[in-house]
Design a protein around this motif. Structure first.
Motif, PDB file in Angstrom:
ATOM      1  N   PHE A 122      13.773  -3.758   0.297  1.00  0.00           N
ATOM      2  CA  PHE A 122      13.527  -4.510  -0.935  1.00  0.00           C
ATOM      3  C   PHE A 122      14.699  -5.440  -1.256  1.00  0.00           C
ATOM      4  CE2 PHE A 122      10.342  -1.218  -1.351  1.00  0.00           C
ATOM      5  CZ  PHE A 122       9.257  -1.960  -1.770  1.00  0.00           C
ATOM      6  N   HIS A 123      15.901  -5.027  -0.877  1.00  0.00           N
ATOM      7  CA  HIS A 123      17.069  -5.888  -1.063  1.00  0.00           C
ATOM      8  C   HIS A 123      16.925  -7.145  -0.192  1.00  0.00           C
ATOM      9  CE1 HIS A 123      21.174  -6.893  -2.089  1.00  0.00           C
ATOM     10  NE2 HIS A 123      21.414  -7.105  -0.803  1.00  0.00           N
ATOM     11  N   THR A 124      16.487  -6.960   1.051  1.00  0.00           N
ATOM     12  CA  THR A 124      16.268  -8.093   1.958  1.00  0.00           C
ATOM     13  C   THR A 124      15.187  -9.015   1.409  1.00  0.00           C
ATOM     14  OG1 THR A 124      16.951  -6.803   3.878  1.00  0.00           O
ATOM     15  CG2 THR A 124      15.594  -8.751   4.309  1.00  0.00           C
ATOM     16  N   VAL A 145       0.664   1.114  -5.616  1.00  0.00           N
ATOM     17  CA  VAL A 145       0.272   2.419  -6.164  1.00  0.00           C
ATOM     18  C   VAL A 145       1.211   3.504  -5.647  1.00  0.00           C
ATOM     19  CG1 VAL A 145      -2.150   1.811  -6.454  1.00  0.00           C
ATOM     20  CG2 VAL A 145      -1.415   2.837  -4.307  1.00  0.00           C
ATOM     21  N   ASP A 146       2.179   3.115  -4.825  1.00  0.00           N
ATOM     22  CA  ASP A 146       3.140   4.039  -4.231  1.00  0.00           C
ATOM     23  C   ASP A 146       4.335   4.194  -5.174  1.00  0.00           C
ATOM     24  OD1 ASP A 146       5.406   5.005  -2.675  1.00  0.00           O
ATOM     25  OD2 ASP A 146       4.164   4.659  -0.905  1.00  0.00           O
ATOM     26  N   ALA A 147       4.514   5.393  -5.730  1.00  0.00           N
ATOM     27  CA  ALA A 147       5.578   5.629  -6.707  1.00  0.00           C
ATOM     28  C   ALA A 147       6.961   5.374  -6.118  1.00  0.00           C
ATOM     29  CB  ALA A 147       5.490   7.059  -7.242  1.00  0.00           C
ATOM     30  N   LYS A 148       7.169   5.755  -4.870  1.00  0.00           N
ATOM     31  CA  LYS A 148       8.466   5.548  -4.220  1.00  0.00           C
ATOM     32  C   LYS A 148       8.739   4.053  -4.054  1.00  0.00           C
ATOM     33  CE  LYS A 148      10.880   6.625   0.082  1.00  0.00           C
ATOM     34  NZ  LYS A 148      10.751   7.228   1.402  1.00  0.00           N
ATOM     35  N   ALA A 149       7.753   3.314  -3.567  1.00  0.00           N
ATOM     36  CA  ALA A 149       7.902   1.866  -3.392  1.00  0.00           C
ATOM     37  C   ALA A 149       8.111   1.187  -4.742  1.00  0.00           C
ATOM     38  CB  ALA A 149       6.685   1.284  -2.681  1.00  0.00           C
ATOM     39  N   LEU A 150       7.408   1.643  -5.762  1.00  0.00           N
ATOM     40  CA  LEU A 150       7.535   1.054  -7.095  1.00  0.00           C
ATOM     41  C   LEU A 150       8.957   1.242  -7.636  1.00  0.00           C
ATOM     42  CD1 LEU A 150       6.176  -0.372  -9.489  1.00  0.00           C
ATOM     43  CD2 LEU A 150       5.557   1.886 -10.353  1.00  0.00           C
ATOM     44  N   ALA A 151       9.512   2.429  -7.466  1.00  0.00           N
ATOM     45  CA  ALA A 151      10.866   2.696  -7.953  1.00  0.00           C
ATOM     46  C   ALA A 151      11.879   1.790  -7.255  1.00  0.00           C
ATOM     47  CB  ALA A 151      11.223   4.160  -7.736  1.00  0.00           C
ATOM     48  N   MET A 152      11.744   1.631  -5.946  1.00  0.00           N
ATOM     49  CA  MET A 152      12.657   0.765  -5.204  1.00  0.00           C
ATOM     50  C   MET A 152      12.468  -0.702  -5.587  1.00  0.00           C
ATOM     51  SD  MET A 152      13.025   2.404  -1.439  1.00  0.00           S
ATOM     52  CE  MET A 152      11.408   3.116  -1.212  1.00  0.00           C
ATOM     53  N   ALA A 153      11.213  -1.100  -5.754  1.00  0.00           N
ATOM     54  CA  ALA A 153      10.924  -2.490  -6.119  1.00  0.00           C
ATOM     55  C   ALA A 153      11.492  -2.824  -7.492  1.00  0.00           C
ATOM     56  CB  ALA A 153       9.415  -2.732  -6.092  1.00  0.00           C
ATOM     57  N   PRO A 156       0.818  -1.216   0.000  1.00  0.00           N
ATOM     58  CA  PRO A 156       0.000   0.000   0.000  1.00  0.00           C
ATOM     59  C   PRO A 156       0.853   1.269   0.000  1.00  0.00           C
ATOM     60  CG  PRO A 156       0.107  -0.880   2.208  1.00  0.00           C
ATOM     61  CD  PRO A 156       0.824  -1.861   1.312  1.00  0.00           C
ATOM     62  N   ARG A 157       0.229   2.352  -0.384  1.00  0.00           N
ATOM     63  CA  ARG A 157       0.890   3.661  -0.341  1.00  0.00           C
ATOM     64  C   ARG A 157       1.290   3.950   1.105  1.00  0.00           C
ATOM     65  NH1 ARG A 157      -2.657   6.739  -3.112  1.00  0.00           N
ATOM     66  NH2 ARG A 157      -1.385   6.580  -4.972  1.00  0.00           N
ATOM     67  N   GLY A 158       2.507   4.447   1.292  1.00  0.00           N
ATOM     68  CA  GLY A 158       2.971   4.798   2.629  1.00  0.00           C
ATOM     69  C   GLY A 158       3.446   3.614   3.460  1.00  0.00           C
ATOM     70  N   SER A 159       3.691   2.490   2.826  1.00  0.00           N
ATOM     71  CA  SER A 159       4.124   1.293   3.541  1.00  0.00           C
ATOM     72  C   SER A 159       5.506   1.490   4.161  1.00  0.00           C
ATOM     73  CB  SER A 159       4.179   0.109   2.572  1.00  0.00           C
ATOM     74  OG  SER A 159       4.789  -1.006   3.183  1.00  0.00           O
ATOM     75  N   ALA A 160       5.711   0.857   5.315  1.00  0.00           N
ATOM     76  CA  ALA A 160       7.020   0.878   5.973  1.00  0.00           C
ATOM     77  C   ALA A 160       8.081   0.244   5.080  1.00  0.00           C
ATOM     78  CB  ALA A 160       6.941   0.150   7.312  1.00  0.00           C
ATOM     79  N   LEU A 161       7.679  -0.618   4.150  1.00  0.00           N
ATOM     80  CA  LEU A 161       8.638  -1.247   3.241  1.00  0.00           C
ATOM     81  C   LEU A 161       9.323  -0.222   2.345  1.00  0.00           C
ATOM     82  CD1 LEU A 161       6.861  -4.499   2.030  1.00  0.00           C
ATOM     83  CD2 LEU A 161       8.551  -4.235   3.843  1.00  0.00           C
ATOM     84  N   ALA A 162       8.673   0.918   2.128  1.00  0.00           N
ATOM     85  CA  ALA A 162       9.233   1.950   1.257  1.00  0.00           C
ATOM     86  C   ALA A 162      10.188   2.876   2.007  1.00  0.00           C
ATOM     87  CB  ALA A 162       8.110   2.755   0.617  1.00  0.00           C
ATOM     88  N   ASP A 212      16.677 -11.036  -1.480  1.00  0.00           N
ATOM     89  CA  ASP A 212      17.603 -12.078  -1.032  1.00  0.00           C
ATOM     90  C   ASP A 212      16.879 -13.253  -0.390  1.00  0.00           C
ATOM     91  OD1 ASP A 212      19.676 -10.543  -1.970  1.00  0.00           O
ATOM     92  OD2 ASP A 212      20.399  -9.926   0.011  1.00  0.00           O
ATOM     93  N   GLU A 213      15.917 -12.963   0.473  1.00  0.00           N
ATOM     94  CA  GLU A 213      15.177 -14.025   1.157  1.00  0.00           C
ATOM     95  C   GLU A 213      14.319 -14.829   0.172  1.00  0.00           C
ATOM     96  OE1 GLU A 213      15.555 -15.068   4.241  1.00  0.00           O
ATOM     97  OE2 GLU A 213      17.005 -13.498   4.692  1.00  0.00           O
ATOM     98  N   ALA A 214      13.743 -14.141  -0.794  1.00  0.00           N
ATOM     99  CA  ALA A 214      12.937 -14.834  -1.809  1.00  0.00           C
ATOM    100  C   ALA A 214      13.815 -15.761  -2.646  1.00  0.00           C
ATOM    101  CB  ALA A 214      12.225 -13.824  -2.694  1.00  0.00           C
ATOM    102  N   GLU A 215      14.996 -15.304  -2.998  1.00  0.00           N
ATOM    103  CA  GLU A 215      15.920 -16.156  -3.761  1.00  0.00           C
ATOM    104  C   GLU A 215      16.310 -17.392  -2.971  1.00  0.00           C
ATOM    105  OE1 GLU A 215      19.391 -14.198  -5.296  1.00  0.00           O
ATOM    106  OE2 GLU A 215      18.338 -13.744  -7.163  1.00  0.00           O
ATOM    107  N   ARG A 216      16.615 -17.209  -1.671  1.00  0.00           N
ATOM    108  CA  ARG A 216      16.984 -18.352  -0.827  1.00  0.00           C
ATOM    109  C   ARG A 216      15.844 -19.367  -0.753  1.00  0.00           C
ATOM    110  NH1 ARG A 216      19.090 -14.438   1.785  1.00  0.00           N
ATOM    111  NH2 ARG A 216      20.810 -14.175   2.979  1.00  0.00           N
ATOM    112  N   ALA A 217      14.615 -18.857  -0.715  1.00  0.00           N
ATOM    113  CA  ALA A 217      13.442 -19.730  -0.601  1.00  0.00           C
ATOM    114  C   ALA A 217      12.956 -20.228  -1.963  1.00  0.00           C
ATOM    115  CB  ALA A 217      12.310 -18.984   0.108  1.00  0.00           C
ATOM    116  N   LYS A 218      13.644 -19.804  -3.032  1.00  0.00           N
ATOM    117  CA  LYS A 218      13.272 -20.185  -4.399  1.00  0.00           C
ATOM    118  C   LYS A 218      11.829 -19.765  -4.729  1.00  0.00           C
ATOM    119  CE  LYS A 218      16.530 -24.017  -4.648  1.00  0.00           C
ATOM    120  NZ  LYS A 218      17.655 -23.189  -4.722  1.00  0.00           N
TER     121      LYS A 218
END
Length: 84
Positions: free
Chosen positions: A44-46, A63-71, A32-38, A49-55
Motif C-alpha cells: 500500500f505504501h508503494t 471487504v477485506d478487514a486486513k486490507a482495509l486497515a492497511m489501506a 477482493p478478500r485475500g488479495s496479494a496486496l494485503a 507513492d506511485e499514485a502521488e508521482r502520477a498525480k
C-alpha cells in the motif's frame, strides 16, 4: 472516476501499471478478500507513492478487514466495499 477491479493474485506492479494507464485522475481500486496486496504495508505504501508521482487520487474499496486497515494507513479514501 475509473474503477479497477483487482484480481486476488495481482502483484503491486500489476496494479501500479493499471493506475498509470488510467486516463482519469481519480481511480477506485476494488480489492477482493485475500488479495496479494494485503500481504504487507509495503504494497500500500508503494501504491501511495506511485499514485502521488502520477498525480492520481486513489480510493480503496474492499471487504477485506486486513486490507482495509492497511489501506487506511496510506489513503484517507479507503472504505468498506460490497461483498464480491
Amino acid at each position: 472516476m475509473k474503477k479497477i477491479l483487482i484480481r486476488k493474485e495481482e502483484s503491486v506492479a500489476d496494479v501500479v501499471e493499471k493506475i498509470l494507464d488510467a486516463k482519469d485522475g481519480n481511480v477506485v481500486l476494488v480489492v477482493p478478500r485475500g488479495s496479494a496486496l494485503a500481504a504487507g504495508m509495503d504494497t500500500f505504501h508503494t501504491l501511495h507513492d506511485e499514485a502521488e508521482r502520477a498525480k492520481k487520487n486513489i480510493f480503496i474499496e474492499t471487504v477485506d478487514a486486513k486490507a482495509l486497515a492497511m489501506a487506511k494507513a496510506q489513503f484517507q479514501n479507503a472504505r468498506l466495499g460490497h461483498q464480491q
